[in-house]
Enzyme design. Sequence first.
Site: not given
Length: 354
Positions: A77, A228-229, A248, A328
Site C-alpha cells: 500500500h 490499507e491504513e 507490509d 506508526h
Amino acid sequence: MPALLQPKLDRTYMITLLERLLATPSPSGYCMTIMKLIEEEAAKLGHALELTPKGNGILTIKGSEHDPNEVIALTAHVDTLGAMVRSIKGSGTLRFTPVGGYAMATVESEYCTIHTRDGRTYEGTVLTTKPSVHVHADVRDFKRDEANMEIRIDEPVRSKEDVLKLGIGVGDYISWDPRTRVLPNGLVKSRHLDDKASVAALFTLLEWMKREGRTPQRTVKVIISTYEEVGHGSSHIPPDVTEMIAVDMGAIGDDLSTTEYEVSICAKDSSGPYDYRMTSALIDLAKREEIPHAVDIYPYYGSDASAALRGGSNIRAALIGPGVHASHSMERTHQDAIAGTAALLAAYLFEPRA
C-alpha cells in the site's frame, strides 16, 4: 536442492524510488498524485496500470505457463497515516482528526502540510493546546489526545475568518513531513516506511525481472492499495486470484524477533493464522536463499491480505515485509531488509512448481 536464485537487485533504483515515494504526500484516500507516480513507473518497466473505481492500481504480468486457475497477487500500500481538518478554531488554529491509527504523542511538534480542495498548500506545526513550559505548569502531564491537539498554520492568521480566506476548510487533508534520511551505513529513517518500503521492494523486483528478461510461471497481479491504513485497502481483489502475499512492514519490539536488517514472515496477526503451506514455503526459501529473516506473530496488526479474506475472497494468503522499527512513529529500516523482501518474493515466484 535447487540452485540459489540470488537476484542481482539494483539498490540504487530501489532507494531512488523509495525517496520519491516518501516525498509524495499520500494519506489514505488522498493518493491521486502518488498513483500517477506509480503508473508512470510501471510504464517505464513495460506494464500498464489498471486503476480500480476506488483508486487501487493493478499491474498484471502474464505467466509463461498461464493457468487461469493459478493467479498470485502481490499487494502493498502507498497510503499512509495523516489527518483531516476537523474544525477551525476562533484563534485561527486547526483541530484535526486522525487518518489511520497512531498515538497523538507521535505527531506532537511535527511539521505538516494542509492540502486545500482547490489545490493550495500551507505549512503548519502540530502542537498541544498547552505547548509551552514557560506558560503552562501542567504541560508535561497534559494528556495527548485529539481534543488537546491543534495545528498552528504558518500564515498570519488570528481568527477563523482569516483561515477561511486561505481556502482552508473542514475535510481538507493534512500530511506529515516524512523527514527522510538515507544513511551511508544502509539505514533509512523516515515516516511512512509503512508501507512505501514494501512498494519499493515490489518495484525493485519488477525492475530485475525486466532487466533479466524473467517471466514467472504463474500470472502475477501486483496490487497497489490506497486505503490499507483505514482497514479496507485490498478488501476487493480480482476474482481470478487464488494466492496473495501481502508485502507490509514487520513490527519490532516486545517478544518479537524481527530486526531492521531482516525480512519479517508473519505466521499470525489479528485476523488469525496465515496459510500454513505458503508460510512454510516462504520460511524454507528464506533459509535456502540465505536471506536474513524472522518469523513473528503480530496481535495488533492487520494487512491487505486480512482485508481480502474478510472481504470474502477464497484465497490462500501470506504476509512478509521488511522489519521496521517504531512503526506508526518515526520509523527506521535498512536497505538489506527491503532488498531481502524483494529477493524472497523472487524466490517464491520463480520456484519450480510441481
